[in-house]
Design an enzyme around this catalytic site. Sequence first.
Site, PDB file in Angstrom:
ATOM      1  N   ASP A   1       0.101  29.039   7.267  1.00 18.69           N
ATOM      2  CA  ASP A   1      -0.024  27.578   7.241  1.00 18.69           C
ATOM      3  C   ASP A   1      -0.231  27.136   5.793  1.00 18.69           C
ATOM      4  O   ASP A   1      -1.293  26.644   5.420  1.00 18.69           O
ATOM      5  CB  ASP A   1      -1.213  27.165   8.127  1.00 18.69           C
ATOM      6  CG  ASP A   1      -1.360  25.655   8.241  1.00 18.69           C
ATOM      7  OD1 ASP A   1      -0.476  24.918   7.757  1.00 18.69           O
ATOM      8  OD2 ASP A   1      -2.369  25.206   8.831  1.00 18.69           O
TER       9      ASP A   1
ATOM     10  N   GLU B   1      -8.046  32.904   2.723  1.00 16.93           N
ATOM     11  CA  GLU B   1      -8.058  31.541   2.191  1.00 16.93           C
ATOM     12  C   GLU B   1      -8.552  31.584   0.750  1.00 16.93           C
ATOM     13  O   GLU B   1      -9.463  32.329   0.419  1.00 16.93           O
ATOM     14  CB  GLU B   1      -8.988  30.695   3.095  1.00 16.93           C
ATOM     15  CG  GLU B   1      -9.544  29.433   2.492  1.00 16.93           C
ATOM     16  CD  GLU B   1      -8.485  28.375   2.178  1.00 16.93           C
ATOM     17  OE1 GLU B   1      -7.565  28.176   2.979  1.00 16.93           O
ATOM     18  OE2 GLU B   1      -8.600  27.758   1.104  1.00 16.93           O
TER      19      GLU B   1
ATOM     20  N   GLN C   1      -7.482  19.077   9.451  1.00 14.36           N
ATOM     21  CA  GLN C   1      -6.345  18.219   9.800  1.00 14.36           C
ATOM     22  C   GLN C   1      -6.826  16.788  10.041  1.00 14.36           C
ATOM     23  O   GLN C   1      -7.873  16.594  10.649  1.00 14.36           O
ATOM     24  CB  GLN C   1      -5.650  18.752  11.053  1.00 14.36           C
ATOM     25  CG  GLN C   1      -4.947  20.080  10.842  1.00 14.36           C
ATOM     26  CD  GLN C   1      -3.617  19.944  10.101  1.00 14.36           C
ATOM     27  OE1 GLN C   1      -3.157  18.854   9.794  1.00 14.36           O
ATOM     28  NE2 GLN C   1      -3.026  21.082   9.781  1.00 14.36           N
TER      29      GLN C   1
ATOM     30  N   CYS D   1       3.767  21.957   6.414  1.00 12.53           N
ATOM     31  CA  CYS D   1       3.649  20.513   6.212  1.00 12.53           C
ATOM     32  C   CYS D   1       4.760  20.010   5.287  1.00 12.53           C
ATOM     33  O   CYS D   1       4.721  18.871   4.839  1.00 12.53           O
ATOM     34  CB  CYS D   1       2.269  20.143   5.674  1.00 12.53           C
ATOM     35  SG  CYS D   1       1.812  21.057   4.216  1.00 12.53           S
TER      36      CYS D   1
ATOM     37  N   CYS E   1      -8.257  -0.462   7.497  1.00 12.32           N
ATOM     38  CA  CYS E   1      -7.015   0.310   7.500  1.00 12.32           C
ATOM     39  C   CYS E   1      -6.683   0.613   8.960  1.00 12.32           C
ATOM     40  O   CYS E   1      -7.471   1.253   9.646  1.00 12.32           O
ATOM     41  CB  CYS E   1      -7.241   1.591   6.702  1.00 12.32           C
ATOM     42  SG  CYS E   1      -5.916   2.783   6.888  1.00 12.32           S
TER      43      CYS E   1
ATOM     44  N   CYS F   1       1.338   4.167   3.821  1.00 11.02           N
ATOM     45  CA  CYS F   1       2.312   4.238   4.919  1.00 11.02           C
ATOM     46  C   CYS F   1       3.671   3.799   4.374  1.00 11.02           C
ATOM     47  O   CYS F   1       3.777   2.759   3.756  1.00 11.02           O
ATOM     48  CB  CYS F   1       1.918   3.300   6.052  1.00 11.02           C
ATOM     49  SG  CYS F   1       0.375   3.730   6.864  1.00 11.02           S
TER      50      CYS F   1
ATOM     51  N   CYS G   1       0.849  -1.200   0.000  1.00  8.51           N
ATOM     52  CA  CYS G   1       0.000   0.000   0.000  1.00  8.51           C
ATOM     53  C   CYS G   1       0.880   1.244   0.000  1.00  8.51           C
ATOM     54  O   CYS G   1       1.906   1.297   0.661  1.00  8.51           O
ATOM     55  CB  CYS G   1      -0.893  -0.014   1.233  1.00  8.51           C
ATOM     56  SG  CYS G   1      -1.863   1.491   1.451  1.00  8.51           S
TER      57      CYS G   1
ATOM     58  N   TYR H   1      -3.774  31.395   4.736  1.00  9.66           N
ATOM     59  CA  TYR H   1      -4.057  29.992   4.368  1.00  9.66           C
ATOM     60  C   TYR H   1      -4.927  29.398   5.493  1.00  9.66           C
ATOM     61  O   TYR H   1      -4.600  28.364   6.052  1.00  9.66           O
ATOM     62  CB  TYR H   1      -2.778  29.166   4.204  1.00  9.66           C
ATOM     63  CG  TYR H   1      -1.730  29.764   3.302  1.00  9.66           C
ATOM     64  CD1 TYR H   1      -1.720  29.463   1.946  1.00  9.66           C
ATOM     65  CD2 TYR H   1      -0.744  30.620   3.794  1.00  9.66           C
ATOM     66  CE1 TYR H   1      -0.747  29.999   1.108  1.00  9.66           C
ATOM     67  CE2 TYR H   1       0.217  31.157   2.961  1.00  9.66           C
ATOM     68  CZ  TYR H   1       0.219  30.843   1.613  1.00  9.66           C
ATOM     69  OH  TYR H   1       1.187  31.368   0.797  1.00  9.66           O
TER      70      TYR H   1
HETATM   71  N1  SAH Z   1      -4.829  26.546   8.537  1.00 10.69           N
HETATM   72  C1  SAH Z   1      -5.828  25.609   8.057  1.00 10.69           C
HETATM   73  C2  SAH Z   1      -5.611  25.151   6.627  1.00 10.69           C
HETATM   74  C3  SAH Z   1      -4.221  24.738   6.246  1.00 10.69           C
HETATM   75  S1  SAH Z   1      -4.077  23.876   4.714  1.00 10.69           S
HETATM   76  C4  SAH Z   1      -5.915  24.412   8.985  1.00 10.69           C
HETATM   77  O1  SAH Z   1      -5.007  24.171   9.769  1.00 10.69           O
HETATM   78  O2  SAH Z   1      -6.926  23.724   8.950  1.00 10.69           O
HETATM   79  C5  SAH Z   1      -3.626  25.111   3.576  1.00 10.69           C
HETATM   80  C6  SAH Z   1      -4.783  25.934   3.077  1.00 10.69           C
HETATM   81  O3  SAH Z   1      -4.258  26.898   2.167  1.00 10.69           O
HETATM   82  C7  SAH Z   1      -5.848  25.173   2.316  1.00 10.69           C
HETATM   83  O4  SAH Z   1      -7.100  25.448   2.900  1.00 10.69           O
HETATM   84  C8  SAH Z   1      -5.766  25.754   0.877  1.00 10.69           C
HETATM   85  O5  SAH Z   1      -7.017  25.826   0.237  1.00 10.69           O
HETATM   86  C9  SAH Z   1      -5.200  27.132   1.133  1.00 10.69           C
HETATM   87  N2  SAH Z   1      -4.460  27.785   0.035  1.00 10.69           N
HETATM   88  C10 SAH Z   1      -3.704  27.205  -0.929  1.00 10.69           C
HETATM   89  N3  SAH Z   1      -3.095  28.137  -1.665  1.00 10.69           N
HETATM   90  C11 SAH Z   1      -3.459  29.359  -1.175  1.00 10.69           C
HETATM   91  C12 SAH Z   1      -3.119  30.718  -1.510  1.00 10.69           C
HETATM   92  N4  SAH Z   1      -2.302  31.007  -2.511  1.00 10.69           N
HETATM   93  N5  SAH Z   1      -3.650  31.702  -0.755  1.00 10.69           N
HETATM   94  C13 SAH Z   1      -4.496  31.423   0.270  1.00 10.69           C
HETATM   95  N6  SAH Z   1      -4.842  30.152   0.621  1.00 10.69           N
HETATM   96  C14 SAH Z   1      -4.328  29.128  -0.088  1.00 10.69           C
END
Ligand code: SAH
Length: 509
Positions: A432, A371, A321, A459, A170, A86, A83, A350
């Site tokens: 983020d 976002e 998440q 990430c 899983c 993982c 798979c 983000y």
């Molecule tokens: N902080 C949130 C989401 C993090 S994931 C949490 O912890 O739940 C990253 C996010 O960035 C996603 O929702 C994605 O849609 C958004 N994203 C991607 N590219 C972007 C951009 N250029 N400007 C703003 N948001 C963006």
Amino acid sequence: MEDKILFKKGDKLDTDITDMGINGEGIGKADGYTLFIKDAVIGDRVRVSIMKAKKGYAYAHLDEVLIPSKDRVTPACPVARSCGGCQLQALSYPSQLKFKHDKVRNDLIRIGGFDEGFVDSVMQDIVGMDGAPVRYRGKSQFPVGRDREGNIVTGFYAGHSHNIIPIDDCVIGAGEYAEITKIIRDHMRRYDIAPYDEASGTGLVRHILIRKGYKTGEIMVCLVLNRGRAANKDMYLTGQEELLNALASVKDMTSVSVNLNTDRGNVILGDETDTLWGREVIRDIIEPVADADLQNMEDSSSGAAEHRAITYSISPKSFYQVNPAQTDRLYSLALEYAHLTGTETVWDLYCGIGTISLFLAAGAAHVYGVEIVPEAVRDAKNNASLNGIDNASFYTGKAEDIELSDAPASSPASDEQSDRILLPPPDVIVIDPPRKGCDEALLSTILKASPSRIVYVSCDPATLARDLKILCEGGYELRKVIPVDMFPHSIHVETVALLINPNAYGKGD
Ligand code: SAH
């Protein structure tokens, strides 16, 4: 020696695994020549056969583990090796954590250009999960297809392919997955409903998306179908009522929907979703954890921030998440590093469905979330009202398009319909981004906005290191870096970094 091709396909040899590559593969040497061996674990002595030889390196197949490493364990999942989900199940959990810690450390040194001693002084121990990390995932997407005999199967793709490895249970997902996928497979068999076939673009059922809110227990099932919207909600699937009754009988089932995707590409979800049974969303709760639960935290008296649990509504398409237990810790670290006292203007860039924004709002004067996905912004606004939070505003747009307004923090931000996102000067910026990291235009806006603190939730340690370098060259000081294991058994690692503006705090403050 290094630039020669030493081996040819099919050659067999024995080697010691002395390192692990960024994709979790074992690395061995033969006369200075590097071998990359999937499924081999650091410390193993292995017999391999060469699959593809290049100048200086080759990819080899693990034929046999001759002497197992002391860090090798029997994977909890019987199909861990085939798979693609993982990559590290054969590595003991403490060694997985070390692998991830080293990955972040190495990227900061190699890509970030930070001095080794400095990196060791700012890096905190990785925050791992307590106990055995199984059944931790709150979301999984199972492709639906046929095996060689034509039977309907659900499972996960094998690594680097779209061959479905049939998986009933899983071990990193919720226990209910097996029951739910079986109900759907049985129903498809009984009514002769075809799974989607990528090659021809025919067939109906593409994926099964399942989410579980671990704190609330609520479960969502969304079947991704290769078709357009039905005139009548009852007409998506043959025997639909029977299927809905069976799914509704699963304990804690809260929402059953279909998502419509006729696109031939690899993107799992289409634009439209239709709820067939129950609610449109499930809810989950993220709670701050006491500082004591986190390792090596300073600032335990941080600010006057009010620590409270936040409830989130999650629709099938929203980013949320996948590891709720570790999310409590991740967001608590972001909160800790933001060091809020109640007077701050915070940008959360983000922001997704407003997860971090709302987590910080109680401790700040105002939080501005930005976002790119409009549905997520809608969820963020709903989540603010769900939690009675009125000091958070959300904007749809690209983080790199934000403009800094000259107005003081108390004035309202630009109107939410306009193309421009004009935000008041921030005291704290939280970012983020997805794996590709921040756009350079955003990094310049951040430097221009000159907040006292920047909290970077990442990430991908490689792009984190790249962006930290730019922010530090722009005058910021990197104070802390803490990896958090959100994805046990995979090679992925989340990291929270704190940068401070020495002009706001004074050097070494
Ligand atoms: N902080 C949130 C989401 C993090 S994931 C949490 O912890 O739940 C990253 C996010 O960035 C996603 O929702 C994605 O849609 C958004 N994203 C991607 N590219 C972007 C951009 N250029 N400007 C703003 N948001 C963006």
